[in-house]
Design an enzyme around this catalytic site. Structure first.
Site, PDB file in Angstrom:
ATOM      1  N   HIS A 173       4.134  -3.705   3.497  1.00 36.53           N
ATOM      2  CA  HIS A 173       3.119  -3.060   2.651  1.00 36.53           C
ATOM      3  C   HIS A 173       3.710  -2.825   1.265  1.00 36.53           C
ATOM      4  O   HIS A 173       4.890  -2.497   1.139  1.00 36.53           O
ATOM      5  CB  HIS A 173       2.659  -1.734   3.273  1.00 36.53           C
ATOM      6  CG  HIS A 173       1.447  -1.178   2.572  1.00 36.53           C
ATOM      7  ND1 HIS A 173       1.545  -0.498   1.377  1.00 36.53           N
ATOM      8  CD2 HIS A 173       0.127  -1.250   2.867  1.00 36.53           C
ATOM      9  CE1 HIS A 173       0.322  -0.177   0.979  1.00 36.53           C
ATOM     10  NE2 HIS A 173      -0.557  -0.623   1.871  1.00 36.53           N
ATOM     11  N   GLU A 207      -3.490  -8.068  -0.517  1.00 38.65           N
ATOM     12  CA  GLU A 207      -3.758  -6.814  -1.209  1.00 38.65           C
ATOM     13  C   GLU A 207      -3.149  -6.869  -2.614  1.00 38.65           C
ATOM     14  O   GLU A 207      -1.927  -6.649  -2.757  1.00 38.65           O
ATOM     15  CB  GLU A 207      -3.106  -5.644  -0.457  1.00 38.65           C
ATOM     16  CG  GLU A 207      -3.616  -5.449   0.939  1.00 38.65           C
ATOM     17  CD  GLU A 207      -3.358  -4.030   1.429  1.00 38.65           C
ATOM     18  OE1 GLU A 207      -4.340  -3.307   1.653  1.00 38.65           O
ATOM     19  OE2 GLU A 207      -2.187  -3.640   1.566  1.00 38.65           O
TER      20      GLU A 207
HETATM   21  P1  PGA Z   1      -6.718   1.639  -0.285  1.00 33.51           P
HETATM   22  O1  PGA Z   1      -5.393   1.255   0.521  1.00 33.51           O
HETATM   23  O2  PGA Z   1      -7.884   1.186   0.527  1.00 33.51           O
HETATM   24  O3  PGA Z   1      -6.658   3.135  -0.442  1.00 33.51           O
HETATM   25  O4  PGA Z   1      -6.632   0.936  -1.592  1.00 33.51           O
HETATM   26  C1  PGA Z   1      -5.280  -0.003   1.134  1.00 33.51           C
HETATM   27  C2  PGA Z   1      -3.875  -0.222   1.608  1.00 33.51           C
HETATM   28  O5  PGA Z   1      -2.932   0.272   0.995  1.00 33.51           O
HETATM   29  O6  PGA Z   1      -3.657  -0.897   2.622  1.00 33.51           O
END
Ligand code: PGA
Length: 242
Positions: A95, A163
């Site tokens: 992550h 992401e």
């Molecule tokens: P968020 O987080 O939906 O608050 O942007 C997503 C993540 O960090 O996996």
């Protein structure tokens, strides 16, 4: 089409009572549809107790991290074997908050992928560019990250979460069409790696207000949801829309 949804609680909530409350709102809103929840380590066992007590069949538990070592003297670390023994099925690996706030390297991420494979845990590998850059640059960065992080991985099941780092936690999701283009590039790379089942999710400020825009793209297999997954009203909407 029902998509995969993974709720990443990060370092929330502050106590077990709250954790059970959020979890129960998922169970209620899901109406039997599958979901995955990634609570902090300390809540994993109590949530499994609830799952067993009520015979919930549609819930799987992910951990938010795993040690890159299988065992040994590593104060504070949690091993894949420990997670497996509780019944954990998935592990969030790499992550961006771990990569950039806690200094996790590509080498460590790649080792964690191997540890998951050896212990038959499905990794949810997070990749994404740090800054808002052009589409080609974003794709190049993500593909580079993937090639590196998957270098020693030979498991048979993989989830990748695209992401864009700048979109996480700030309410600014990526442009859905653009995100879809990166998802397609990821899928193209994964198609060359034979022998495993994979899914590609989008994550980054996914909320009930923007979910419809992403759901339009059939290549997006699901979502990794952070902040919105802690709000019971939003949770209801999210389950309706995926
Ligand atoms: P968020 O987080 O939906 O608050 O942007 C997503 C993540 O960090 O996996």
């Amino acid at each position: 089409m029902k998509r995969t949804v993974v709720f990443n609680w990060k370092m929330n909530p502050a106590n077990l009572k709250e954790a059970e409350k959020i979890f129960n709102s998922y169970v209620k809103s899901s109406a039997g549809d599958d979901f995955i929840v990634a609570p902090p380590f300390v809540f994993i066992k109590p949530l499994f107790d609830l799952i067993k007590q009520h015979h919930y069949k549609n819930v799987r538990i992910a951990s938010q991290d795993v040690s890159f070592e299988e065992d040994g003297l590593l104060t504070g670390e949690i091993s894949a074997k420990m997670l497996k023994s509780l019944g954990v099925s998935h592990v969030i690996v790499g992550h961006s908050e771990r990569r950039y706030k806690l200094g996790e390297s590509n080498e460590q991420v790649a080792k964690k992928m191997e540890v998951c494979q050896k212990n038959k845990l499905t990794p949810i590998l997070c990749v994404g560019e740090r800054e808002r850059v052009g589409l080609d640059e974003a794709k190049e960065f993500v593909i580079g990250q993937l090639k590196n992080n998957l270098s020693g991985f030979a498991g048979n099941s993989l989830v990748v979460a695209y992401e864009p780092v700048w979109s996480i936690g700030g309410g600014k999701s990526a442009n859905p069409d653009r995100a879809n283009q990166v998802v397609l590039a990821i899928k193209q790379l994964l198609a060359k790696k034979k022998g495993f089942k994979s899914e590609v999710l989008y994550g980054g400020s996914v909320d009930c207000d923007n979910l419809d825009d992403f759901v339009k793209y059939s290549s997006v297999d699901g979502f990794l949801v952070g902040s919105a997954g802690l709000d019971s009203e939003k949770i209801k909407e999210i389950f309706k829309k995926i």
